[in-house]
Design an enzyme around this catalytic site. Sequence first.
Site, PDB file in Angstrom:
ATOM      1  N   HIS A 162     -13.049  10.789   1.306  1.00  0.00           N
ATOM      2  CA  HIS A 162     -12.976   9.474   0.655  1.00  0.00           C
ATOM      3  C   HIS A 162     -12.380   8.407   1.569  1.00  0.00           C
ATOM      4  O   HIS A 162     -12.737   7.238   1.475  1.00  0.00           O
ATOM      5  CB  HIS A 162     -12.162   9.579  -0.633  1.00  0.00           C
ATOM      6  CG  HIS A 162     -12.400   8.432  -1.556  1.00  0.00           C
ATOM      7  ND1 HIS A 162     -11.397   7.793  -2.228  1.00  0.00           N
ATOM      8  CD2 HIS A 162     -13.546   7.808  -1.928  1.00  0.00           C
ATOM      9  CE1 HIS A 162     -11.912   6.819  -2.965  1.00  0.00           C
ATOM     10  NE2 HIS A 162     -13.215   6.811  -2.804  1.00  0.00           N
ATOM     11  N   ARG A 204       2.446  -1.904  11.074  1.00  0.00           N
ATOM     12  CA  ARG A 204       1.335  -2.876  11.114  1.00  0.00           C
ATOM     13  C   ARG A 204       1.428  -3.918  10.003  1.00  0.00           C
ATOM     14  O   ARG A 204       0.981  -5.036  10.164  1.00  0.00           O
ATOM     15  CB  ARG A 204       0.000  -2.118  11.077  1.00  0.00           C
ATOM     16  CG  ARG A 204      -0.296  -1.404  12.399  1.00  0.00           C
ATOM     17  CD  ARG A 204      -1.164  -0.191  12.261  1.00  0.00           C
ATOM     18  NE  ARG A 204      -1.349   0.440  13.587  1.00  0.00           N
ATOM     19  CZ  ARG A 204      -0.447   1.230  14.158  1.00  0.00           C
ATOM     20  NH1 ARG A 204       0.698   1.512  13.530  1.00  0.00           N
ATOM     21  NH2 ARG A 204      -0.649   1.739  15.374  1.00  0.00           N
TER      22      ARG A 204
HETATM   23  N1  LIG Z   1      -7.588   5.580  -1.602  1.00  0.00           N
HETATM   24  C1  LIG Z   1      -7.530   4.214  -1.515  1.00  0.00           C
HETATM   25  C2  LIG Z   1      -8.356   3.398  -2.277  1.00  0.00           C
HETATM   26  N2  LIG Z   1      -9.226   3.941  -3.152  1.00  0.00           N
HETATM   27  C3  LIG Z   1      -9.802   3.205  -4.273  1.00  0.00           C
HETATM   28  C4  LIG Z   1     -11.097   2.488  -3.892  1.00  0.00           C
HETATM   29  O1  LIG Z   1     -10.831   1.381  -3.017  1.00  0.00           O
HETATM   30  C5  LIG Z   1     -11.778   1.918  -5.151  1.00  0.00           C
HETATM   31  O2  LIG Z   1     -10.869   1.048  -5.805  1.00  0.00           O
HETATM   32  C6  LIG Z   1     -12.194   3.030  -6.093  1.00  0.00           C
HETATM   33  O3  LIG Z   1     -13.005   3.956  -5.390  1.00  0.00           O
HETATM   34  C7  LIG Z   1     -12.958   2.481  -7.309  1.00  0.00           C
HETATM   35  O4  LIG Z   1     -14.091   1.776  -6.879  1.00  0.00           O
HETATM   36  N3  LIG Z   1      -8.288   2.042  -2.140  1.00  0.00           N
HETATM   37  C8  LIG Z   1      -7.408   1.459  -1.267  1.00  0.00           C
HETATM   38  O5  LIG Z   1      -7.349   0.213  -1.160  1.00  0.00           O
HETATM   39  N4  LIG Z   1      -6.589   2.246  -0.505  1.00  0.00           N
HETATM   40  C9  LIG Z   1      -6.617   3.618  -0.598  1.00  0.00           C
HETATM   41  O6  LIG Z   1      -5.846   4.309   0.119  1.00  0.00           O
HETATM   42  C1  LIG Z   2      -8.114   6.870   1.285  1.00  0.00           C
HETATM   43  C2  LIG Z   2      -8.206   7.641   0.063  1.00  0.00           C
HETATM   44  O1  LIG Z   2      -9.187   7.620  -0.654  1.00  0.00           O
HETATM   45  C3  LIG Z   2      -7.091   8.552  -0.244  1.00  0.00           C
HETATM   46  O2  LIG Z   2      -5.978   7.805  -0.701  1.00  0.00           O
HETATM   47  C4  LIG Z   2      -7.520   9.524  -1.324  1.00  0.00           C
HETATM   48  O3  LIG Z   2      -6.891  10.722  -1.045  1.00  0.00           O
HETATM   49  P1  LIG Z   2      -7.703  12.097  -1.173  1.00  0.00           P
HETATM   50  O4  LIG Z   2      -8.754  12.065  -0.065  1.00  0.00           O
HETATM   51  O5  LIG Z   2      -6.654  13.166  -0.947  1.00  0.00           O
HETATM   52  O6  LIG Z   2      -8.321  12.136  -2.548  1.00  0.00           O
END
Ligand SMILES: Nc1c(NC[C@H](O)[C@H](O)[C@H](O)CO)[nH]c(=O)[nH]c1=O
Ligand SMILES: CC(=O)[C@@H](O)COP(=O)(O)O
Length: 140
Positions: free
Chosen positions: A74, A112
Site C-alpha cells: 500500500h 523533513r
Molecule cells: N497509509 C497512509 C495513507 N493511507 C490512506 C490513503 O491515502 C487514502 O486516504 C485511503 O486509501 C482511502 O482512499 N495516507 C496517507 O496520507 N499517509 C499514509 O501513511
Molecule cells: C503507507 C501505508 O499505507 C501504510 O501506512 C499502511 O500500512 P500497512 O502497509 O502495514 O497496511
Amino acid sequence: MARFLIVEARFYDHLNDMLVSGAKAALTGAGHKVDVLTVPGALEIPGAISLADASGEYDGYVAIGVVIRGETYHFEIVAGESARGIMALTMDGIAIGNGILTVENEDQALVRADPAQKDKGGEAAKAAIALLELKERFGG
Ligand SMILES: Nc1c(NC[C@H](O)[C@H](O)[C@H](O)CO)[nH]c(=O)[nH]c1=O
Ligand SMILES: CC(=O)[C@@H](O)COP(=O)(O)O
C-alpha cells in the site's frame, strides 16, 4: 498577492503541524494569502486540488502529507499515485508544490517536516510560488 490553498492529508498530526507551518511561513513571507483544506489521506489530495481549481478561488496549491512505509504494498500505491496525480495536474497547468513526505520511518519524517531542519513544507510552497510565476510569465 496570490491566493494559495494548502491541501493537507492529516494522517500524522504532529508531522503535519510542522509541514503546514513551514508552508504557511513561506507563502505569507512572500505576501500571499493562504487557506488550508484537510482531506483524509494523500490519495485524496489530487482530487481535492482538481475540485478546488475548478472553483477558480485559488491561484496555486501546496500538497502536504506524510506517507510512512508499513507492511504491505500500500505504501507504493499511496506514495506513487498521489505523486502521479499531482504531476498530472501540474502538467495540466496547475501550480502545485508537492510536500508529501514518502519515508521509511518517523525519524526520517521528523527531520523533513521540521521547518528548522529540512523544511519540506516550506520547500513545496516555494516550488508552488515558482510555478505560478512561470504560469504568469507564459500567460497560462
Ligand atoms: N497509509 C497512509 C495513507 N493511507 C490512506 C490513503 O491515502 C487514502 O486516504 C485511503 O486509501 C482511502 O482512499 N495516507 C496517507 O496520507 N499517509 C499514509 O501513511
Ligand atoms: C503507507 C501505508 O499505507 C501504510 O501506512 C499502511 O500500512 P500497512 O502497509 O502495514 O497496511
